[in-house]
Design an enzyme around this catalytic site. Structure first.
Site, PDB file in Angstrom:
ATOM      1  N   HIS A 161      32.887  41.761  34.430  1.00  0.00           N
ATOM      2  CA  HIS A 161      33.261  41.408  35.803  1.00  0.00           C
ATOM      3  C   HIS A 161      34.765  41.383  35.995  1.00  0.00           C
ATOM      4  O   HIS A 161      35.550  41.389  35.036  1.00  0.00           O
ATOM      5  CB  HIS A 161      32.652  40.060  36.197  1.00  0.00           C
ATOM      6  N   CYS A 177      31.780  35.936  29.001  1.00  0.00           N
ATOM      7  CA  CYS A 177      31.762  37.187  29.755  1.00  0.00           C
ATOM      8  C   CYS A 177      33.005  38.016  29.455  1.00  0.00           C
ATOM      9  O   CYS A 177      33.983  37.529  28.910  1.00  0.00           O
ATOM     10  CB  CYS A 177      31.675  36.897  31.252  1.00  0.00           C
TER      11      CYS A 177
END
Length: 203
Positions: A161, A177
């Site tokens: 992301h 992440c």
């Protein structure tokens, strides 16, 4: 003014800015998308090898797949023919990273974000205020785009992301992440298809 002197003066700001190329200025300039405006990335604050580049890269992964080199904070989109698009990334702290194989289960533009149960459990003081979710936009931790990593049909809760903290690129500080500069994640998003294989390398 002679051509040679003109060329020197044009090139001088690039040199002073850390050998930034014209493509760097284009890749990391301001972007307006879905009504939101992303600021120019201050590239003088980043190592040149954290910038988006097509590079030679040998792997047995197929074209269209992704390799995340966690120890070196690099992500490679495999183009085939021994070539890849390389991006600098931010990764998870020790013990907070996915390893092995996954695939892109879905993609989202300007995604909303809700802390995972593990994030609420491990850091409730910070994350509980966001338990109801954060709508998509420039202030969202997932940035402009997100690619959700799945295994066996189930969401792993790990994502590739964007980020509203570009200074974290090249660092190991996330909750697992893989973070990218917003301009980079928008580029990757257009390349990667749902179902694409993702290999996450660990030390």
């Amino acid at each position: 003014m002679t051509i040679s002197r003109r060329g020197f003066l044009i090139g001088l700001p690039l040199f002073a800015a850390g050998c930034q190329t014209n493509s760097d200025f284009e890749n990391y300039g301001p972007v307006t998308d879905a009504g939101y405006t992303l600021k120019r990335i201050p590239l003088d604050k980043f190592k040149p090898d954290l910038r988006r580049r097509e590079v030679a890269y040998e792997t047995n992964m197929p074209a269209g797949s992704v390799v995340v080199d966690t120890p070196n904070k690099r992500l490679y989109y495999i183009m085939g023919g021994g070539k890849a698009m390389r991006y600098g990334v931010g990764v998870g702290r020790n013990g907070y990273a996915l390893a092995g194989m996954a695939y892109v289960g879905r993609k989202a533009e300007w995604p909303s974000w809700t802390p995972s149960p593990n994030m609420l459990r491990t850091n409730p003081k910070h994350n509980m205020q966001f338990a109801g979710g954060v709508p998509g936009g420039p202030n969202n931790p997932l940035g402009a785009r997100a690619m959700y990593l799945y295994r066996g049909g189930k969401d792993t809760m790990f994502r590739l992301h964007g980020t509203n903290q570009p200074w974290s690129i090249g660092e190991a500080m996330s909750s697992g992440c893989v973070r990218m500069m917003n301009q980079d994640v928008m580029d990757l998003y257009e390349r990667v298809k749902v179902g694409a294989q993702v290999k996450i390398l660990q030390a």
